[in-house]
Write a protein that holds these residues in place. Sequence first.
Motif, short mmCIF file in Angstrom:
data_model
loop_
_atom_site.label_atom_id
_atom_site.label_comp_id
_atom_site.label_asym_id
_atom_site.label_seq_id
_atom_site.Cartn_x
_atom_site.Cartn_y
_atom_site.Cartn_z
N TYR A 1 -7.14 -8.08 -0.28
CA TYR A 1 -6.53 -6.87 -0.37
C TYR A 1 -7.63 -5.80 -0.11
O TYR A 1 -8.64 -5.91 -0.63
N MET A 2 -7.17 -4.70 0.60
CA MET A 2 -8.16 -3.47 0.94
C MET A 2 -8.19 -2.54 -0.11
O MET A 2 -7.17 -1.76 -0.59
N ASP A 3 -9.08 -2.71 -1.16
CA ASP A 3 -9.26 -2.17 -2.33
C ASP A 3 -10.04 -0.73 -2.27
O ASP A 3 -9.66 0.04 -3.27
N TYR B 1 0.92 -1.36 0.01
CA TYR B 1 -0.03 -0.01 -0.06
C TYR B 1 0.80 1.21 -0.11
O TYR B 1 2.01 1.31 0.57
N LYS C 1 0.83 5.20 1.14
CA LYS C 1 0.18 6.15 2.05
C LYS C 1 0.75 7.63 1.97
O LYS C 1 1.76 7.79 2.19
N LEU D 1 0.52 2.22 9.72
CA LEU D 1 -0.64 1.47 9.87
C LEU D 1 -0.94 0.31 10.72
O LEU D 1 0.07 -0.62 11.05
N LYS E 1 -4.59 11.35 3.69
CA LYS E 1 -5.04 10.56 2.64
C LYS E 1 -5.31 9.28 2.97
O LYS E 1 -4.42 8.79 3.78
N ALA E 2 -6.24 8.48 2.58
CA ALA E 2 -6.45 7.11 2.77
C ALA E 2 -5.32 6.37 2.17
O ALA E 2 -5.05 6.62 0.85
N PRO E 3 -5.10 4.94 2.55
CA PRO E 3 -3.72 4.24 2.01
C PRO E 3 -4.51 3.72 0.48
O PRO E 3 -5.84 3.62 0.38
N TRP F 1 -11.30 2.40 0.56
CA TRP F 1 -11.00 2.74 1.69
C TRP F 1 -11.92 4.18 1.95
O TRP F 1 -12.21 4.72 1.15
N GLY F 2 -12.47 4.24 3.34
CA GLY F 2 -12.92 5.67 3.58
C GLY F 2 -11.82 6.50 3.72
O GLY F 2 -10.57 6.22 3.68
N LYS F 3 -12.25 8.05 4.29
CA LYS F 3 -11.29 8.96 4.40
C LYS F 3 -10.65 9.06 5.96
O LYS F 3 -9.96 9.53 6.36
N GLY F 4 -11.56 8.33 6.76
CA GLY F 4 -11.21 8.06 8.09
C GLY F 4 -11.86 9.10 9.16
O GLY F 4 -12.34 9.80 8.80
N TYR G 1 -9.76 4.01 9.74
CA TYR G 1 -10.26 3.79 8.59
C TYR G 1 -11.07 2.44 8.35
O TYR G 1 -10.77 1.51 8.86
N VAL H 1 -4.03 0.55 -2.37
CA VAL H 1 -3.50 -0.51 -2.78
C VAL H 1 -2.75 -0.61 -3.94
O VAL H 1 -3.37 0.05 -5.10
#
Lengths: 107, 128
Positions: free
Chosen positions: B114-116, A36, A38, B45, A42-44, B118-121, B95, A46
């Motif tokens: 796999y994490m494809d 990933y 980062k 992370l 911002k969000a990570p 994501w939110g903004k958190g 997140y 992939v």
Amino acid sequence: DIQMTQSPSSLSASVGDRVTITCRASQSISNYLNWYQKKPGKAPKVLIYAASTLQGGGPSRFSGSGSGTDFTLTISSLQPEDFATYYCQQNYNPPHTFGGGTRVEIQ
Amino acid sequence: EVQLVESGGGLVQPGGSLRLSCAASGFTYSTYWMTWVRQAPGKGLEWVANIKEDGSEKNYVDSVKGRFTISRDNAENSLYLQMNSLRAEDTAVYYCAREGLYVGVDTSYHFYYYMDVWGKGTTVTVSS
């Protein structure tokens, strides 16, 4: 739990450089390894999954290799937008641990 | 548009509780594993917990076991993280993420997650 160790923890490079980041698992994880990117605030995102499969739409300058315990992420020609922190993550067994990260900085 | 939107973060005292929510849209939510990941200030992370499509399987990192509970409501396309007995070290951006699946085939089937998406958190601060 499986421990993931990345090296280096940070590096300085210039635009156009070839960059290699390594990730080592504390036990064999076959090829159940993701990478990933980062950026701050911002969000990570992939980049690579299954150790070597490029996420759809991802730049081809990113590539991944390895199996078992040792893995690499390579950026063939570093671009300005690539300055970020990179994390490996295993999804072989839960908890799906991340490596500590590699910060890629501008030289 | 495929989207995840977290909410519920805030300032809470040590020992307190908070419930995070994640609203999913733009995809068939009930067919995906879902995950919570956090990032403490200045740190890397950390994978926190995940939950199977139907909620029948849940996994947690050791540091939150017994304190955090992940759950989901597939009718509402929502993911939750109930956080109890909060500590200063739980301070982080949280997140939610969708687990994409790639099926590899050689002599057998291999399921790669796999994490494809994501939110903004959402930010959780534990402090007195």
